[in-house]
Design a protein around this motif. Structure first.
Motif, PDB file in Angstrom:
ATOM      1  N   ARG A 123      11.862   0.936 -12.455  1.00 36.33           N
ATOM      2  CA  ARG A 123      13.181   0.986 -11.826  1.00 36.33           C
ATOM      3  C   ARG A 123      14.287   1.120 -12.859  1.00 36.33           C
ATOM      4  O   ARG A 123      15.287   1.797 -12.630  1.00 36.33           O
ATOM      5  N   ARG A 181       8.261   8.218   6.368  1.00 32.54           N
ATOM      6  CA  ARG A 181       7.875   8.115   4.961  1.00 32.54           C
ATOM      7  C   ARG A 181       6.427   7.655   4.810  1.00 32.54           C
ATOM      8  O   ARG A 181       5.706   8.122   3.922  1.00 32.54           O
ATOM      9  N   ALA A 187       8.492  10.880 -14.027  1.00 32.06           N
ATOM     10  CA  ALA A 187       7.549   9.885 -13.501  1.00 32.06           C
ATOM     11  C   ALA A 187       6.199   9.980 -14.200  1.00 32.06           C
ATOM     12  O   ALA A 187       5.585   8.963 -14.538  1.00 32.06           O
ATOM     13  N   LEU A 194       4.755   6.307  -8.155  1.00 31.74           N
ATOM     14  CA  LEU A 194       5.991   6.487  -8.894  1.00 31.74           C
ATOM     15  C   LEU A 194       6.608   7.828  -8.518  1.00 31.74           C
ATOM     16  O   LEU A 194       5.899   8.832  -8.423  1.00 31.74           O
ATOM     17  N   GLU A 195       7.908   7.842  -8.317  1.00 36.17           N
ATOM     18  CA  GLU A 195       8.579   9.095  -7.980  1.00 36.17           C
ATOM     19  C   GLU A 195       9.921   9.172  -8.688  1.00 36.17           C
ATOM     20  O   GLU A 195      10.674   8.192  -8.734  1.00 36.17           O
ATOM     21  N   GLY A 196      10.224  10.339  -9.234  1.00 39.15           N
ATOM     22  CA  GLY A 196      11.499  10.537  -9.911  1.00 39.15           C
ATOM     23  C   GLY A 196      11.333  11.387 -11.148  1.00 39.15           C
ATOM     24  O   GLY A 196      10.223  11.806 -11.501  1.00 39.15           O
ATOM     25  N   LEU A 205      13.221   5.290 -11.626  1.00 34.74           N
ATOM     26  CA  LEU A 205      12.150   5.759 -10.761  1.00 34.74           C
ATOM     27  C   LEU A 205      12.039   4.918  -9.494  1.00 34.74           C
ATOM     28  O   LEU A 205      12.327   3.723  -9.506  1.00 34.74           O
ATOM     29  N   SER A 206      11.596   5.552  -8.437  1.00 33.55           N
ATOM     30  CA  SER A 206      11.218   4.830  -7.234  1.00 33.55           C
ATOM     31  C   SER A 206       9.758   4.435  -7.399  1.00 33.55           C
ATOM     32  O   SER A 206       8.918   5.262  -7.751  1.00 33.55           O
ATOM     33  N   VAL A 207       9.441   3.161  -7.164  1.00 30.46           N
ATOM     34  CA  VAL A 207       8.072   2.703  -7.373  1.00 30.46           C
ATOM     35  C   VAL A 207       7.697   1.721  -6.277  1.00 30.46           C
ATOM     36  O   VAL A 207       8.508   0.920  -5.831  1.00 30.46           O
ATOM     37  N   GLU A 208       6.452   1.800  -5.824  1.00 28.21           N
ATOM     38  CA  GLU A 208       5.990   0.936  -4.748  1.00 28.21           C
ATOM     39  C   GLU A 208       4.478   0.778  -4.794  1.00 28.21           C
ATOM     40  O   GLU A 208       3.768   1.648  -5.284  1.00 28.21           O
ATOM     41  N   THR A 239       3.520   1.094   3.579  1.00 25.53           N
ATOM     42  CA  THR A 239       4.338   0.850   2.398  1.00 25.53           C
ATOM     43  C   THR A 239       5.812   0.717   2.720  1.00 25.53           C
ATOM     44  O   THR A 239       6.513  -0.125   2.169  1.00 25.53           O
ATOM     45  N   ASP A 240       6.312   1.534   3.632  1.00 29.01           N
ATOM     46  CA  ASP A 240       7.749   1.616   3.884  1.00 29.01           C
ATOM     47  C   ASP A 240       8.063   1.223   5.326  1.00 29.01           C
ATOM     48  O   ASP A 240       7.184   1.226   6.192  1.00 29.01           O
TER      49      ASP A 240
END
Length: 228
Positions: A39, A175, A80, A75-77, A43-46, A169-170
């Motif tokens: 973060r 999503r 990444a 990981l997204e961005g 990055l978006s991370v989950e 996840t979301d």
């Protein structure tokens, strides 16, 4: 459903290998560190999937496990994949066992792998979306977390192979469908047979090859500090 292919998306698997529960504890300690660093890098991370060390905790939604055999992080961005590759390798923790205080062993190892889909094996998400069925269901989660009570979780069934995936996840149903398709894309690229059991076996048991030499990072003590 129109789905755009995710660019700048990487997947990290953190695994305890064949190690004891202490190694699985290290996996759990690493997760918040990876999330925080990702973060900070923008990055978006989950967490997308997890396998608790204790079998009794694998099919429940009340207790947050304190140790994991495996965690799968998305990981997204921008950059990444570069960030993910910076974590790939062996992680060492040096400290006294949180479960066996008198145990003589002080060095514990876990592995982190990056999942990459070769372009020649990648099946476009738009095409995959036409081969799957989605079932909606209520999300669930450990009691200590905010649980989404709406029907946002999805179960994907891939008709050609019979492969099924559940994603919660979301809070967004849309999503979760997208992430489920991405996971299917990843598994299909890795599969060695049409058997779901074989696919999952291949993915989760890659941690059997955790190498103990030349760790990329070393953490120390119960505080899990990188400075000794």
């Amino acid at each position: 459903m129109k789905v755009s292919n995710g660019k700048n998306i990487s997947w990290l698997q953190v695994t305890a290998g064949q190690g004891p529960k202490e190694c699985a504890w290290v996996v759990a300690q690493l997760e918040p560190i990876i999330l925080q660093e990702a973060r900070k890098a923008g990055l978006s991370v989950e967490r997308v999937d997890a396998l608790a060390f204790d079998k009794l905790l694998r099919k429940q939604n009340t207790i947050e496990p304190d140790a994991y055999l495996s965690l799968l992080l998305r990981l997204e961005g921008n950059n990444a994949n570069q960030f993910a590759q910076g974590w790939e390798g062996t992680i060492k923790w040096q400290g006294e066992s949180p479960y066996r205080p008198k145990h003589k062993r002080l060095n514990w190892f876990v592995g982190i792998a990056v999942f990459v889909i070769p372009e020649m094996q990648k099946i476009e998400l738009e095409a995959l979306s036409k081969e799957v069925d989605f079932e909606l269901m209520r999300a669930k989660g450990p009691g200590g977390q905010h649980v989404n009570k709406t029907s946002s979780a999805v179960r994907l069934t891939h008709r050609p192979t019979g492969l099924q995936l559940r994603v919660e996840t979301d809070r967004s149903q849309h999503r979760n469908k997208k992430i489920a398709l991405e996971r299917l894309q990843l598994l299909l690229a890795q599969k060695q047979s049409n058997s779901q059991r074989s696919i999952e076996h291949t993915r989760w048991l890659q941690h059997y090859d955790v190498k103990r030499g030349s760790p990329i990072r070393t953490f120390y003590g119960q505080a899990f500090s990188q400075n000794n």
